[in-house]
Design an enzyme around this catalytic site. Sequence first.
Site, mmCIF file in Angstrom:
data_model
loop_
_atom_site.group_PDB
_atom_site.id
_atom_site.type_symbol
_atom_site.label_atom_id
_atom_site.label_comp_id
_atom_site.label_asym_id
_atom_site.label_seq_id
_atom_site.Cartn_x
_atom_site.Cartn_y
_atom_site.Cartn_z
ATOM 1 C CB SER A 123 -0.948 -0.026 1.312
ATOM 2 O OG SER A 123 -0.301 0.292 2.394
ATOM 3 C CE LYS A 124 -0.651 8.356 -0.096
ATOM 4 N NZ LYS A 124 0.969 8.774 0.374
ATOM 5 N NE ARG A 125 -1.978 3.576 6.288
ATOM 6 C CZ ARG A 125 -2.803 2.387 6.319
ATOM 7 N NH1 ARG A 125 -2.245 1.629 7.301
ATOM 8 N NH2 ARG A 125 -3.947 1.947 5.937
#
Length: 510
Positions: free
Chosen positions: A266-268
């Site tokens: 994910s972007k995180r």
Amino acid sequence: MNQTDVRVRFAPSPTGPLHIGGVRTALFNYLFARKHGGKFILRIEDTDSTRFVPGAEEYINESLSWLGLKVDEGVREGGEYGPYKQSQRRDIYRQYAQQLIDNGWAYYAFDTPEELDALRSQYEADKKTFAYDVHNRSGLNNSLKLGDEETLKRIEAGEPYVIRFKMPENVDVSVKDIVRGQVTFNTSTLDDKVLFKSADQLPTYHLANVTDDHLMKITHVIRGEEWLPSLPLHVMLYRAFGWEKTMPEFAHLPLILKPSGKGKLSKRDGDKEGFPVFPLKYISPDGDVSAGYRESGYFPEAVNNLLVLLGWNPGTEQELFTIDELIDLFTLERVNKSGARFDPDKARWFNHQYLIKKSDAELAILYKTVLAEKGIETDLSLVEKIVGLVKERVNFVEELWEQTWFFFQKPQGYDEKVVKKRWKGDVPVFILKLTDLFDSAEIWEAEPLKEMVSAEINKKEQNFGNVMNALRLSLVGGAFGPDLFTIIEILGKKECVERIKLAVEVLGSH
Ligand code: GLU
């Protein structure tokens, strides 16, 4: 099937920046199309107006063109099977939804969101999950229960409705996925998905996607694993339309997993560990910035190379491939079933490999723009020489600065540890005297200069290590950098003498 008839599509929804998982899907489609001399189509699936993000379509185009994934048919490219943007194909979907109603494969449903919510809560209270399906459809607020006359009345009165697929009861269906093998399901486990909504006169993903794949003569659907649960419905839609004979083949690509191997990347994860998850930098409408591969200094060839190995393997140890080699080697049969772990170090390694493959001249041109941004204008041939000395030490062009700044500016300070260890006794005085030798040098080249300094060290019975390290300290400010006499040669006589004098001035000669 004739090989040249291969037609594949990349069908992103413009709901935000393209995740690298999406880019990988595009790449696999592209490679497959090129390998078979077929067509790579870009279809924009923008029927969910609530999730539309301005700029997202442009972002998709720019990403594909940065990576060199040339689209054969699409919104910008045109083509025989357009329009290639679903919002411009409303009438087509309406007509096909009607066809399903007419032949009994779909029905109108008038249940309001409140009614459906109430049903969900009621089921939940009984520890069950509500599904609009064969088991309860006859009791719900739809044309099956209301009959034709009442249904027509409601539609004419403008009551909002949706069109739902009437999933048949207890049919066993089996379909082959090129990656996963045989996928088998029973229709009784599936619900009656919404295909069309009167409110915006737009189809849902399923209807639009299947209709377009058929009308655009798509031969292979290559997409992410997250769409595998939709496959049964899609197969049933092909059946309902009578298109099963020309149904595309399916290949569902494995997920790209977090560096830990647990869960979807994910972007995180990218933000946390400092690597990009998007091809290009993206600023969301609310100002949230996401890093991009392009802006982080990755070469597009490196990105294609690192992405292709996330889910595909050549069956050999080879890791570096040109795009032409990939076109030659790529097959869907070599796509793995299991998730592919993203390794940020490996990603940087790929960039390093492509960086060292570039000629010094090519790198010099790239690095010259970095230097220009810092206000440094230098001769390209000099930059070329410098870059050649250190390129093995960096992964990105920008990192060349850390390795080479001292060629372009005097040291701003001196490493204290090195000063303490090397700048002592009569070494500073000896080094200062070297400037006279330098002044008298007729040939300014690394080898003769080294011989000259070595001879002087011997003559004056100096410690070789101390002198060389102190000399380096005076020139670059520390104990780093490539070969000392190559630095001396590149800096030139005048600059070396100035730097030695400066060091003696700042550090003293005791
Ligand atoms: N619009 C879907 C997406 O955003 C396409 C999925 C498919 O390829 O069928 O990924």
